[in-house]
Scaffold this active site. Structure first.
Site, PDB file in Angstrom:
ATOM      1  N   HIS A  34       0.818  -1.223   0.000  1.00  0.00           N
ATOM      2  CA  HIS A  34       0.000   0.000   0.000  1.00  0.00           C
ATOM      3  C   HIS A  34       0.847   1.266   0.000  1.00  0.00           C
ATOM      4  O   HIS A  34       0.306   2.363  -0.111  1.00  0.00           O
ATOM      5  CB  HIS A  34      -1.021  -0.015   1.145  1.00  0.00           C
ATOM      6  CG  HIS A  34      -0.519   0.392   2.483  1.00  0.00           C
ATOM      7  ND1 HIS A  34      -0.117  -0.512   3.444  1.00  0.00           N
ATOM      8  CD2 HIS A  34      -0.360   1.606   3.047  1.00  0.00           C
ATOM      9  CE1 HIS A  34       0.261   0.145   4.533  1.00  0.00           C
ATOM     10  NE2 HIS A  34       0.122   1.423   4.315  1.00  0.00           N
ATOM     11  N   ASP A  43       0.084  -7.496   1.667  1.00  0.00           N
ATOM     12  CA  ASP A  43       0.582  -6.119   1.749  1.00  0.00           C
ATOM     13  C   ASP A  43       2.112  -6.095   1.809  1.00  0.00           C
ATOM     14  O   ASP A  43       2.701  -5.746   2.828  1.00  0.00           O
ATOM     15  CB  ASP A  43      -0.053  -5.410   2.960  1.00  0.00           C
ATOM     16  CG  ASP A  43       0.079  -3.898   2.876  1.00  0.00           C
ATOM     17  OD1 ASP A  43       0.543  -3.395   1.831  1.00  0.00           O
ATOM     18  OD2 ASP A  43      -0.287  -3.219   3.861  1.00  0.00           O
ATOM     19  N   GLN A  78       0.639   6.033  11.522  1.00  0.00           N
ATOM     20  CA  GLN A  78       0.766   6.508  10.144  1.00  0.00           C
ATOM     21  C   GLN A  78       2.207   6.936   9.845  1.00  0.00           C
ATOM     22  O   GLN A  78       2.802   7.695  10.608  1.00  0.00           O
ATOM     23  CB  GLN A  78      -0.205   7.667   9.899  1.00  0.00           C
ATOM     24  CG  GLN A  78      -1.557   7.213   9.380  1.00  0.00           C
ATOM     25  CD  GLN A  78      -2.229   6.171  10.259  1.00  0.00           C
ATOM     26  OE1 GLN A  78      -2.344   6.367  11.445  1.00  0.00           O
ATOM     27  NE2 GLN A  78      -2.647   5.061   9.683  1.00  0.00           N
ATOM     28  N   GLY A  79       2.736   6.441   8.741  1.00  0.00           N
ATOM     29  CA  GLY A  79       4.120   6.739   8.364  1.00  0.00           C
ATOM     30  C   GLY A  79       5.093   5.637   8.756  1.00  0.00           C
ATOM     31  O   GLY A  79       6.232   5.628   8.317  1.00  0.00           O
ATOM     32  N   ASP A  80       4.647   4.735   9.603  1.00  0.00           N
ATOM     33  CA  ASP A  80       5.470   3.559   9.935  1.00  0.00           C
ATOM     34  C   ASP A  80       5.235   2.429   8.943  1.00  0.00           C
ATOM     35  O   ASP A  80       5.994   1.452   8.907  1.00  0.00           O
ATOM     36  CB  ASP A  80       5.152   3.056  11.343  1.00  0.00           C
ATOM     37  CG  ASP A  80       5.580   4.027  12.423  1.00  0.00           C
ATOM     38  OD1 ASP A  80       6.648   4.650  12.268  1.00  0.00           O
ATOM     39  OD2 ASP A  80       4.851   4.167  13.428  1.00  0.00           O
TER      40      ASP A  80
HETATM   41  N1  ARG Z   1      -1.243   2.324   7.274  1.00  0.00           N
HETATM   42  C1  ARG Z   1      -0.346   3.052   8.131  1.00  0.00           C
HETATM   43  C2  ARG Z   1       0.768   3.677   7.312  1.00  0.00           C
HETATM   44  O1  ARG Z   1       0.648   3.725   6.131  1.00  0.00           O
HETATM   45  C3  ARG Z   1       0.176   2.225   9.257  1.00  0.00           C
HETATM   46  C4  ARG Z   1      -0.828   2.097  10.297  1.00  0.00           C
HETATM   47  C5  ARG Z   1      -0.400   1.231  11.402  1.00  0.00           C
HETATM   48  N2  ARG Z   1      -1.416   1.405  12.394  1.00  0.00           N
HETATM   49  C6  ARG Z   1      -1.433   0.798  13.559  1.00  0.00           C
HETATM   50  N3  ARG Z   1      -2.353   1.136  14.393  1.00  0.00           N
HETATM   51  N4  ARG Z   1      -0.538  -0.103  13.861  1.00  0.00           N
HETATM   52  O2  ARG Z   1       1.697   4.250   7.823  1.00  0.00           O
END
Ligand code: ARG
Length: 266
Positions: free
Chosen positions: A77, A122, A210-212
């Site tokens: 993604h 993913d 987000q960002g991880d």
């Molecule tokens: N989809 C998020 C990203 O693109 C990562 C989200 C991880 N979220 C979590 N609650 N562990 O960075």
């Protein structure tokens, strides 16, 4: 499903839009709110220089790990599809992204997991124009290590709706079994059990955010070497009680990843 989609779209377009979808009513903590979660990855601390030398930052606002010195393993993604691609800047070898010692490389080709449609699968590989001279991270080839306590690291938000970090943050999260994870409800009910792996603390407070995305979840193997068991994928918010982080189950895709790397000339 809608939350999953929203999270993924937000991540794919990078850090700039990350604040927008975190403003879900009742979910965002105000900056500095003492009742909010403690800061860092969420609930983490700064990593030492050289502690996780395989960690890289990708310019679209994701993390990754060096599968080979010139191939990054990240999340599907985080990329737009497969084919020649010279748009992604990769930074490695540092915990501080502004460190002048940072090693930089540029993508030449991307291979997104075959059949990726936003649910499961993913993972993606990015071929680099030159090697990053750092140790690589071995991937798990069996599910024998899909248990215990995992390490997570990234330059993503330090709280839900928070900003991206200049310093690499790290934390530890325990394994959560598929049945418990599914029982978290919402998007978790659609967990792809073979392809996804959950981790987190029941009361919340520690999580990727987000960002991880695309970064590794890893642990030591029986030989004491780092082994990648997961790829940061999604979650409902970050570090919420009873809402685990969901990670790509790397061992399930190990053979596919190896084949794909071979096709990239790795
Ligand atoms: N989809 C998020 C990203 O693109 C990562 C989200 C991880 N979220 C979590 N609650 N562990 O960075």
């Amino acid at each position: 499903m809608s939350i999953l989609r929203t999270v993924k779209r937000g991540a794919a377009v990078g850090a700039v839009t990350l604040a927008a979808f975190s403003l879900t009513p009742g979910t965002a903590f105000a900056q500095g709110d003492p009742s909010g979660p403690s800061t860092k990855i969420v609930g983490g601390t700064p990593a030492e220089q050289g502690e996780f030398p395989f960690m890289v930052r990708l310019s679209m606002g994701c993390g990754g790990a060096l599968y080979a010195q010139d191939i990054v393993l990240t999340a599907a993604h985080c990329v737009d599809g497969s084919g020649p691609n010279t748009d992604i800047q990769v930074t490695g070898g540092v915990v501080d992204l502004d460190d002048p010692a940072a090693q930089k490389a540029t993508s030449t080709e991307v291979l997104q997991a075959p059949g990726y449609d936003g649910t499961g699968k993913d993972w993606a590989l990015i071929k680099l124009d030159k090697p990053i001279d750092q140790p690589t991270l071995k991937i798990a080839e069996t599910n024998a290590y899909d248990n215990g306590e995992f390490d997570i690291a990234g330059w993503g938000a330090d709280q839900e709706g928070g900003s991206q970090q200049q310093q690499l943050l790290k934390a530890k999260v325990p394994f959560i079994d598929d049945a418990t994870c599914k029982a978290a409800g919402g998007s978790y009910g659609n967990l792809v059990e073979d392809e996804e792996l959950c981790a987190g603390l029941e009361p919340g407070g520690v999580d990727t955010c987000q960002g991880d995305s695309g970064g590794p979840m890893f642990r030591k193997d029986d030989a004491g070497e780092w082994l990648q068991v997961g790829i940061v994928s999604w979650g409902e918010g970050c570090a919420r009680p009873g809402k685990p982080g969901v990670y790509t189950e790397v061992s399930h895709f190990a053979a596919d990843i190896k084949t794909a790397a071979g096709q990239l000339g790795g």
